[in-house]
Structures are given as structure tokens and as C-alpha cells.
Design a protein around this motif. Sequence first.
Motif, PDB file in Angstrom:
ATOM      1  N   TYR A 132     -26.359  10.984  29.091  1.00 49.27           N
ATOM      2  CA  TYR A 132     -26.903  12.301  29.385  1.00 49.27           C
ATOM      3  C   TYR A 132     -28.314  12.116  29.944  1.00 49.27           C
ATOM      4  N   PHE A 189     -27.805  18.212  20.384  1.00 53.59           N
ATOM      5  CA  PHE A 189     -26.555  17.918  21.065  1.00 53.59           C
ATOM      6  C   PHE A 189     -25.413  17.903  20.054  1.00 53.59           C
ATOM      7  N   SER A 190     -24.258  18.334  20.516  1.00 53.69           N
ATOM      8  CA  SER A 190     -23.025  18.124  19.771  1.00 53.69           C
ATOM      9  C   SER A 190     -22.380  16.867  20.317  1.00 53.69           C
ATOM     10  N   LEU A 191     -22.005  15.969  19.426  1.00 55.09           N
ATOM     11  CA  LEU A 191     -21.381  14.716  19.833  1.00 55.09           C
ATOM     12  C   LEU A 191     -19.932  14.764  19.376  1.00 55.09           C
ATOM     13  N   PHE A 244     -21.535  14.050  25.158  1.00 54.04           N
ATOM     14  CA  PHE A 244     -22.669  14.880  24.802  1.00 54.04           C
ATOM     15  C   PHE A 244     -22.450  16.315  25.281  1.00 54.04           C
ATOM     16  N   GLU A 245     -22.813  17.274  24.445  1.00 58.04           N
ATOM     17  CA  GLU A 245     -22.860  18.675  24.834  1.00 58.04           C
ATOM     18  C   GLU A 245     -24.161  19.254  24.305  1.00 58.04           C
ATOM     19  N   LYS A 246     -25.042  19.652  25.211  1.00 57.07           N
ATOM     20  CA  LYS A 246     -26.346  20.158  24.798  1.00 57.07           C
ATOM     21  C   LYS A 246     -26.209  21.528  24.165  1.00 57.07           C
TER      22      LYS A 246
END
Length: 744
Positions: free
Chosen positions: A91, A119-121, A127-129
Motif C-alpha cells: 500500500y 487499515f483492515s487486513l 490492505f483496506e484503508k
Amino acid sequence: MIRKSVVTIIGTLVLLMSVIGVSAIGASKDIQPKLAAEFLHNGFWAALQVDTVLVCAMDGGISVLTLDTGFTASIGAGVLEEGVFRIRDFYPLEVKPLSMRYDNSVLVVHMADNSFLFFSLSESIKFEKLGAVNYSREIQDYLYYSGALYFAEEFRGLSMYRVDDFRSLSFVDSSMVGVRVVQLALAADTLYALDDYNGILRYPTPESGLQPIPDYLYLPFQIQSFTPHDNRFNLAVGDSGIKTVTFDSLGIFNSLFERPTISFATKVFETDSNYVIISSPNVIETQDKVDPGALNLIPISGNTLGATLANFGDKQVLVTPSKTSGLAGLWMNVSDYPQNFASFDHPGPIQSLHLVDGFLYTAGRRNSFEKYKLFGADGPELVGSRSFPLGTNASVEQGDTLYLIDNGSEVPLVWVVRAFSDSLPLAMGAFGVPAEVDQITIHEGVGGGKEFLLRAGSKYYLIRTGAGELFNSGAVLLSLGVGVTAVTVERERIYHYSSKAGRLSLSKLSFFDGVVEISSMVIPGAIRTMLTIDNGNSLLMFSEGRIRRFDIRVPNELKVTGEYFVAGDYSSAVERDGLISAVGPNSTSVLAFVDGELEELYYESSGASLVTPGTGVFATSNGTSIKVFEFLQTGVDDDPLVLKPSDFRLLDNYPNPFNGETLIRFSGIPRGNASSRIVVYNVLGQVVRELALVGLSESGSASGEVRWDGRNESGAAVASGMYFARLLSKDFEGHRAIKMIYLK
């Protein structure tokens, strides 16, 4: 828009890659580059184990790595088990990440500007911010637990803030017990805080708040750091070595044992069989848990002060990140002593970059020369690598052939590699120059053969090949004058610019006669680079905020045919299929001549020092990372966020020149693009002011104007001079920049 993609690392280089469509593309306003790949070198700052993966803070972003084990390598008569770090996602971040914490599927990243990103992992290692918050005070340490951030703030004590929707912080509680709080740790739902003067504070169930009077675990000595382990604490006590202690119900410590160390102990880890003591940035000490006399001092190429202990299956690996030496892993639970187990190693900067026939070649000082096939079955595929004593920091391509300079020999040595084969470089020949070669260009010599123009320090040399691509003589020193900053060769003529004299010269170039000047002219401004285009009929000269075009069809004269003002300060440029890719300290642009006018088809404010073209792609590097861009034909690609540059226009400002304020006009902006703005730059490409556009909330398109009062973001009046304005949005960027003259 940056495309999401699967990430693969082969050997020691990382690639974030989506499939790149390869096609020849001519110059057109309807072409937009999109980031399709990102290579990463060096710059590891911190590592954190999350379940079965390793999350790393790196130069340019954060990454997820897995460790593949079970590989073996023959070392002498024995066999050494090895592992390979593979990066699964990356990311990108503009600000440097410093450290990370993790709890309940949420990763928190502390940035150099004291902001915190969330972030969600996911289980797919992506990665998802989630959001970001800022914190105004300096901290020594922090924790994230059960939706709250805890800050160790030295003499301010301990603070607790609830994280609201990952967008803001709400104050919950604080504790001023203790003198100087510098470290936090969490174990068995209990928060521990180190008071640098008196001991350890214990806060049970901290998610409900910080109790006014926590348990005080008193220590009659100062410690450097502590690590909870089961029901005891491992303490690093500086010159006094390491201690392991427990505490009774009254907070009185009970020393289980203490051991001296060879050096100053700053941090201690406990593995199944050893205590691992961190003492200095490049040395670790291990002591057998049963036999204290069985100890080792081990030099480490990474930064041991940022080390973390990770568990991969039945292996405990000490991971040491380094901003200059990549990532190293030591296998700790071996019978004798820790062994080098896995690495991600590129110790030097990227200084050589080429895209040739579907392959990417990269090298640099102290780095291996590496060849990657971009379109392997499972993503990029490492074809081969070769190590040079000092690495190769100069190279040039011609057709399907690369020529590499190896400065590690007594005299520089040229290697040749055929791009259409999978072979590694073969030695071509050596030549003698008194300094390290840092730049090489190639052209056809008089009467056949190839001539190589070499830059070594401040001097330029010419070498020539005979039959079989072998050098037939030594290097010839060329007399180009002093202060030469830009050189290009076309049709046995050499164009060279002297910044000291402020003069562009045209000379005849011959291996036998050297340099014979034909004509020259005074050119104001510092020239960064030059480039020939239009089948060698035109010469482009790049200076600060300006590009000049010369007609060079007449062999013996210099004729200016155009002058164009741009926002970037470009130091390197290449051309392929009518598209000019240019980079500088603060700019990456794609330019093209459309209907006789220079159009800027793409722009981003990230800088680079190297650029190389491919068919339908181009690649850039800032020395520590590599980006690969693909050219997309807008209107053909189904991505709705790619807009045609012809759909919107930035018009000339009025008045110009101006004193006080000026109106900057625009038209054709799609309504609903609330992020659209006009950005004002100075001649160095630095942002001076961002001006928001109004009236874009409805449907259709909008036209209008914004007012600039000659002030920067801080409200201070700017200096007299040249400025540029560009229209930008989150959905599009890369179009015409206008020049504005401000006079006080």
C-alpha cells in the motif's frame, strides 16, 4: 486510479503487478498512463507479525510478507536450510511510516507527521484503508487495544483516546502516576507502562478507562526496556545485563535470575532455547537459557534496534529491518547458534533501469544485475541475476541489447546482454579511464561499429568497437569544455551544454579527430537534460520550467523552433512512439506534440531520477523504488474514472502579468467532482497554493474562474517571478499548465 493486483516477490525484488496490455500507441490527447506495477528496494523501518504474515513499514508504503520455508542451499560440505520472504501486498504512502500496532483485525500505522492510519487486513492478505487521525503532541510509545489508542507521553504520563469511526479521537482518560512514561506493553488484557524512573505501572482491563491508582510494580534500578513473557518480565538493564523478575500481590519484585551481558543491553527477547539481547544497531548477543556460558555475538546487516521476533510454523525468526540493507531474518531455534535464514536484500540505490522486449532490467551500486520477465504465468518472473564487485551503475540499451558498466574491476568493464535470450551478461571488453563511469550512451560510428560516450566524473570519453563487438582501442578523452551538464549525440554530431558558460554547442564527433565545434549559442537557465525526437530531426532542451525545441535537420546550425513553459523541472527524459516521458525531483509527466503544440497528457507530483520507455509502457525510479506505467487509450478502456483531457480545459489567466491578483478560468469540468482544484506551482515544481473550485455539486459540466491573490498557503505574499497553474482532480490529472507572471 491505481489498479488492485496480486503481489509476487521472486528472490529479493518485490513487484506489485497487474497485467499490462502491450501495443504501439501514437501521440494523442486520448492517452492516459496508469500505474500498473511497483518495484520496491530497501528502506525497511519496522516489522510486525500479524497471525501468519509479516507487516513491514517501508520507504514509500507498507507491505505484507510471507515466509516460505524448506529451501536448501549447499554450503561447503553441509546443507543450509533457507527461507524466502515474499511480499503479497503493498500500500503506497506519501509520508514515511515509522511503526505499527495490531488488534482485532485492525492495523494502526504511525506516520512521520505524527498521524495514525487505520487499515483492515483481510484473510486474503490485502490492505483496506479505514481512516486516519492526527495527534498534536509528541509521543514515546503507543498501543491500540479494543478500539482505543494509548499514548506514552514522557512527563505528561499516559493518555487514552477512543477512536471514532477511524476518523477522529475522543479523549477518555489520562494517568499522571509515575514520572516519565516511555514504553507500553499489553499482556493478558492488562496494560503495562514503563516509568523510566521507578518501575512498571499495571492497568487491568484498560478498555474501561485508566484507574486513578494503578498497581505500581517498583524496581530499584533503571531499565532500558521490558518484555512481558508468561507470568514474568524480561528486563534489559543496560550495563547490568538482563534480569527476569516476577511481582507479588503488593507489587514487590522477586528476581528469578540475572545475567551479565558482554555489551550494553537495550532490549531482550526470549526464544525456546535462547535469550536474544539487542545491544547496538548492528550486533546481537545470544545466551543459552540452560548454559549461560554458551553465548555468541552476531553481526547483523540490518537495524537490530527495530528487530521483532516472529514465529513461522516451528521456526522462531528474528527479523531485522534496515533502511539501507533490506530485511534480514535469523533462525533462532537451531542447535548451535542463530543462522542467516532469509533476506530481502538490495543494499544500494537503483542506478540502472531498462524495459526491453517484455523484460525489465535493474541494477545499481552494490546491487546485483537482475532480469525480470514481466509476463510470467504467475506474474513477474525472475529470469536471472549476476553479482558484480561494486555493482553496475551505468548502462545503455540499443535495440534488443543492453550494455552494462562494471566499475568493480581495476579498469571499467563493459558487459553485453541479449534481451531476447534468458542468458546473463557476457564480458565484452575493458577500457581505461581514470574515474568511475556513471553514464553511458551509444551511437553508430563512422564507417560502422559502435561508439560509446562515457561520463566519468566531470570528463567525457569515447570508446569504439570493431568486429565482434570487441573494443579495438582505449578510451579517447573529449574536449567539451568545463561545467558540461547535458550531452546528446545524433548523426556523428554532439550537442553539449556548459552551465558555467551558459552556452549550447554543436560539434562534430569523431573517434579519430575528437570534438570539433561547428556552432554555438547562448542559452539562459540551467539545462538539465537533452533529447532528440522526430527521427533525429528535432532536439529538445529541458531547463527549469521550460522546454526548447530545435530544428537540427541542417547539420551545421542551431535553430530554435519552439519554446514551451511547463510546471516540472525535468532531469531525465525519453521518447517512444511519439510520447515523451519526463521525470524530475518533483514531477513525472508524459508529453506529446499534438497539432504542433506541446501537450502535457499526464502529470503527478511524485519525483524520480530515472525513466525508461517500453512498448506501451514506461518505468521510473527514484533510487529506492520503481514504478511501471501503462498507456491506456481513453474511451476504449472501461474504467469510468479515466477522463479524456479534451473534456476539460484550463484557460489563460487574466491579467497576465499581474500585480495583486489574477483570474484563472476553466471550462468543461464534470459536476460532482468536489475534489477538483487548481494548483499553483513555482518554477521548481513545488506547490504554492491550492484553489478550490465552486459550483460543481450539480449534474452536467461547469465553467468558471478562481481568483489568486499572489499569496501562498500560509497567506504570505510570494516573490516576483514565474508561476504555473494546473487543473487537478482525484479522477483526472495531466493536462495543460498555464504560465503566470507575478510582479510586485
